[in-house]
Design a protein around this motif. Sequence first.
Motif, PDB file in Angstrom:
ATOM      1  N   UNK A 160      33.445  45.950  43.201  1.00 53.41           N
ATOM      2  CA  UNK A 160      34.203  46.127  44.215  1.00 53.41           C
ATOM      3  C   UNK A 160      35.598  47.016  43.771  1.00 53.41           C
ATOM      4  N   UNK A 161      35.563  47.813  42.885  1.00 57.12           N
ATOM      5  CA  UNK A 161      36.512  48.648  42.368  1.00 57.12           C
ATOM      6  C   UNK A 161      37.204  49.538  43.258  1.00 57.12           C
ATOM      7  N   UNK A 162      36.547  49.995  44.329  1.00 54.57           N
ATOM      8  CA  UNK A 162      36.906  51.196  45.174  1.00 54.57           C
ATOM      9  C   UNK A 162      37.151  50.404  46.677  1.00 54.57           C
ATOM     10  N   UNK A 163      37.149  49.046  46.677  1.00 57.53           N
ATOM     11  CA  UNK A 163      37.122  48.567  48.028  1.00 57.53           C
ATOM     12  C   UNK A 163      38.902  48.193  48.177  1.00 57.53           C
TER      13      UNK A 163
ATOM     14  N   UNK B 193      41.099  50.132  31.072  1.00 62.88           N
ATOM     15  CA  UNK B 193      41.555  48.606  30.782  1.00 62.88           C
ATOM     16  C   UNK B 193      41.413  47.960  32.324  1.00 62.88           C
ATOM     17  N   UNK B 194      41.769  48.692  33.419  1.00 59.86           N
ATOM     18  CA  UNK B 194      41.426  48.155  34.733  1.00 59.86           C
ATOM     19  C   UNK B 194      40.033  47.761  35.281  1.00 59.86           C
ATOM     20  N   UNK B 195      39.316  48.716  34.710  1.00 59.45           N
ATOM     21  CA  UNK B 195      37.795  48.386  35.183  1.00 59.45           C
ATOM     22  C   UNK B 195      37.254  47.139  34.146  1.00 59.45           C
ATOM     23  N   UNK B 196      37.786  47.210  32.931  1.00 56.92           N
ATOM     24  CA  UNK B 196      37.455  46.008  32.072  1.00 56.92           C
ATOM     25  C   UNK B 196      37.984  44.733  32.633  1.00 56.92           C
TER      26      UNK B 196
ATOM     27  N   UNK C 135      40.889  48.953  42.193  1.00 58.56           N
ATOM     28  CA  UNK C 135      41.436  49.498  40.823  1.00 58.56           C
ATOM     29  C   UNK C 135      42.772  50.020  40.879  1.00 58.56           C
ATOM     30  N   UNK C 136      42.996  50.895  42.038  1.00 56.57           N
ATOM     31  CA  UNK C 136      44.389  51.230  42.113  1.00 56.57           C
ATOM     32  C   UNK C 136      45.645  50.314  41.966  1.00 56.57           C
TER      33      UNK C 136
ATOM     34  N   UNK D  14      41.599  39.823  42.269  1.00 52.57           N
ATOM     35  CA  UNK D  14      42.162  41.284  41.926  1.00 52.57           C
ATOM     36  C   UNK D  14      43.539  41.039  41.521  1.00 52.57           C
ATOM     37  N   UNK D  15      44.342  40.240  42.372  1.00 53.88           N
ATOM     38  CA  UNK D  15      45.861  40.001  41.850  1.00 53.88           C
ATOM     39  C   UNK D  15      46.038  39.704  40.421  1.00 53.88           C
TER      40      UNK D  15
END
Lengths: 314, 268
Positions: free
Chosen positions: B150-153, B137-140, B116-117, B166-167
């Motif tokens: 897997x947002x926080x991986x 927006x990122x989560x969406x 997410x970051x 993710x990329x």
Amino acid sequence: MSDIVNTTTTERPDALRAVPVRHPGRWVATAVILVLVAMFAHMVLTNDAFQWGFMAKNAFAGPVLEGARNTVLLTVVSMAIGIAMGVILAIMRSSTNPILASIAWVYIWFFRAVPRVVLLVLFGNLGILYARFEIGIPFDWLIADLLNIDLSGRFFGFDARTLISGFVAATLGLALSEAAYMAEIVRAGMQSIPQGQVDAAESLGMSRSLTLRRIILPQAMRVIIPPTGNETIAMIKDTALVAYVPAYELWFQLQGIGSRTFQVFPMLVAACLWYLALTSVLMVVQHFIERHFTKGSRTDSARLRLARGGAGGA
Amino acid sequence: MDVGIPSTAGPMVKAEGVHKRFGRHEVLKGVNLEVATGEVCCVIGPSGSGKSTFLRCINHLEKIDNGRLWVDGQLVGYVQRGEKLYERKPRDVAAQRREIGMVFQQFNLFPHMTALENVMEAPVRVRRETRATAREHGVRLLDRVGLASHLDKYPTQLSGGQQQRVAIARALAMRPKLMLFDEPTSALDPELVGEVLDVMRQLALDGMTMVVVTHEMGFARDVGDTVVFMDDGAVIESGNPQDVLANPRHERTRAFLQRVLSPTPKPS
Ligand SMILES: Nc1ncnc2c1ncn2[C@@H]1O[C@H](COP(=O)(O)OP(=O)(O)OP(=O)(O)O)[C@@H](O)[C@H]1O
Ligand SMILES: [Mg+2]
């Protein structure tokens, strides 16, 4: 996913029972070392030159504590300046601007070449070079001569001896020389970051400085911190060179007591113990800083996996 | 997914006689190409033919030595006043780049940031979105590429296919009007290729303009609106996928396709 992990743990077959490999060599080595340690301890405790009582009494005398405080202060201040300047020099050195790059190169070349003691004595004697430091128009006396006017372009000034006290001279000398070493360490750290990281950042529209601050330096930290720990430890010990400036740090004070009382040896031992203690504190601090900056790295995920209990967690 | 609205009706990418040298080695020898808005253009060609280099020229990661390159009607990296060409300032180049998303063969995720970051970084720092907006927006986006859990991986905790998704989300977070893909599946294990291609296929259906360098002939045939064959620093042949892949007009295209399409004997 967690279901799979659970089933594998509950249905795990009986733990393997096997006779571990024997290591007879380890026992022999341990015995030899124990004997040597015992001999050394015996010598240390029985030899009169150590004067343990004298040492214990004087190792914490007022001037020594003040000296220790100065040593810590000198180390912290000159490392802080050294690291900040080192980062700036490293960035200058990898800059595309050839003037900035060569200035950084010359700086690093000079300050790595000159021994710290020489540098420190030099800074301690700057008062010989200039009696006063003044701030004003550069070359004002030339301009005055040229225009044939009486011009005093000096705004204010200091006596060299008040501005550059022993402590300031020492800090300056140590910090400037440290900056040169730190610059090389930071540069190596920055070079360890693959070009793909820069490509990715730039393709997202990030500027050079943002890329440096957010992408390159935080990752380079992992490479930068261990040698910086080394540098800091070296710095704690190099503050002893400051005794020549002179500034009243730990070594200067301990040596002073030693030579005044003709009890040189106990004070040498006290010095060892003091530097050992300071360095150990530093190593603990370094451990925590390192842990912070390994976030997301492979070693970090390995550590997390181990903490979660074995290879099963994914 | 959000697809930026192009400012003009002209081609999204237009290249005219683009040349690029590395030292004395001429890598691009006059590339001509047009990609219409909303089109998916697949670039194929042998290794070393300059596909990556050309892609990197489109967002000015490489400076071109000769020719002209426009994205959405604007010269890339330069401004023209009268007859003279002026280099753009770094901040203007950066401003052009944020409209163009890029996905790399080696993913190039930021390893010190979570998924997410990674996705939020540029919207917050470059587009100056609030953290809340960028986060939402990122989560969406991560949800759209199938990574909601897997947002926080950190990248090292994700598989190659997950990293590449993710990329893609990270590039989309800048709401680009053009997406560049440089062999996005070449570094993946065969069983992970599909999940990334699915995301790209969906993106194409949503109307994103895409330039995709790929060795996935199936993807080029099914998803591509045009296929461009590059060899030795120039475009040899281009057209709709059926024509180029099934009935290549040029001998070099034919030879290349024969090499990649004929199943190579597996080493045992
Ligand atoms: N930064 C660079 N410096 C020097 N030469 C380079 C550089 N980048 C690429 N080249 C050269 O340019 C040529 C084309 O490279 P490019 O990566 O564009 O090919 P490609 O078509 O993408 O090949 P591949 O399918 O292997 O990725 C190669 O010969 C390569 O060695
Ligand atoms: Mg390539």
